[in-house]
Design a protein around this motif. Structure first.
Motif, PDB file in Angstrom:
ATOM      1  N   UNK A  65      51.348  55.508  52.136  1.00  0.00           N
ATOM      2  CA  UNK A  65      50.332  54.501  52.456  1.00  0.00           C
ATOM      3  C   UNK A  65      49.610  54.046  51.200  1.00  0.00           C
ATOM      4  N   UNK A  66      49.302  54.973  50.322  1.00  0.00           N
ATOM      5  CA  UNK A  66      48.647  54.607  49.059  1.00  0.00           C
ATOM      6  C   UNK A  66      49.553  53.717  48.215  1.00  0.00           C
ATOM      7  N   UNK A  67      50.832  54.020  48.200  1.00  0.00           N
ATOM      8  CA  UNK A  67      51.767  53.213  47.421  1.00  0.00           C
ATOM      9  C   UNK A  67      51.857  51.808  48.006  1.00  0.00           C
ATOM     10  N   UNK A  72      50.621  46.020  47.754  1.00  0.00           N
ATOM     11  CA  UNK A  72      49.982  44.858  48.368  1.00  0.00           C
ATOM     12  C   UNK A  72      48.925  44.258  47.443  1.00  0.00           C
ATOM     13  N   UNK A  73      48.128  45.108  46.789  1.00  0.00           N
ATOM     14  CA  UNK A  73      47.122  44.604  45.834  1.00  0.00           C
ATOM     15  C   UNK A  73      47.795  43.881  44.677  1.00  0.00           C
ATOM     16  N   UNK A  74      48.888  44.441  44.183  1.00  0.00           N
ATOM     17  CA  UNK A  74      49.588  43.794  43.069  1.00  0.00           C
ATOM     18  C   UNK A  74      50.167  42.455  43.503  1.00  0.00           C
ATOM     19  N   UNK A  75      50.716  42.397  44.712  1.00  0.00           N
ATOM     20  CA  UNK A  75      51.265  41.135  45.218  1.00  0.00           C
ATOM     21  C   UNK A  75      50.173  40.089  45.369  1.00  0.00           C
ATOM     22  N   UNK A  76      49.011  40.484  45.907  1.00  0.00           N
ATOM     23  CA  UNK A  76      47.932  39.514  46.092  1.00  0.00           C
ATOM     24  C   UNK A  76      47.378  39.037  44.760  1.00  0.00           C
ATOM     25  N   UNK A  77      47.278  39.923  43.770  1.00  0.00           N
ATOM     26  CA  UNK A  77      46.804  39.477  42.460  1.00  0.00           C
ATOM     27  C   UNK A  77      47.831  38.584  41.781  1.00  0.00           C
ATOM     28  N   UNK A  78      49.094  38.858  41.980  1.00  0.00           N
ATOM     29  CA  UNK A  78      50.140  37.979  41.450  1.00  0.00           C
ATOM     30  C   UNK A  78      50.070  36.606  42.094  1.00  0.00           C
TER      31      UNK A  78
END
Length: 99
Positions: A65-67, A72-78
């Motif tokens: 879940x942490x991964x 998801x955070x990396x995708x949204x920042x991208x």
């Protein structure tokens, strides 16, 4: 993730100690010739894998879940970065057309 890895390593070390005791007490078979050390490690690996799979299920789920959250955070920042580039590109093109 580090916690899961350390717990898994602990289970392996525990199995290694148990297998070593069983082999040297004669309750488990010894390896062929000089392969006794390799035999003990392989047997400990074979025993620790299903134990880890069952015992560490909840910890593995938490780690995954942490991964997923990190990805998801990396995708949204991208995506945010990509949209900023699009806005900058569109405004540069619009200024170029009006000149």
């Amino acid at each position: 993730m580090l916690r899961y890895t350390l717990m898994r390593l602990g289970i392996f070390v525990g199995c290694l100690v148990v297998v070593w005791g069983l082999v040297y007490s004669g309750l488990a078979p010894r390896g062929l010739g000089d392969s006794n050390g390799i035999w003990i490690v392989l047997l400990a690996l074979v025993l620790s894998a299903p134990i880890s799979f069952v015992v560490l299920r909840k910890e593995r789920d938490r780690a995954s879940e942490r991964i997923v959250q990190r990805v998801d955070r990396m995708k949204s920042s991208l995506e945010a970065s990509r949209s900023q580039e699009d806005v900058a590109d569109d405004s540069a093109r619009a200024q170029g057309q009006t000149s």
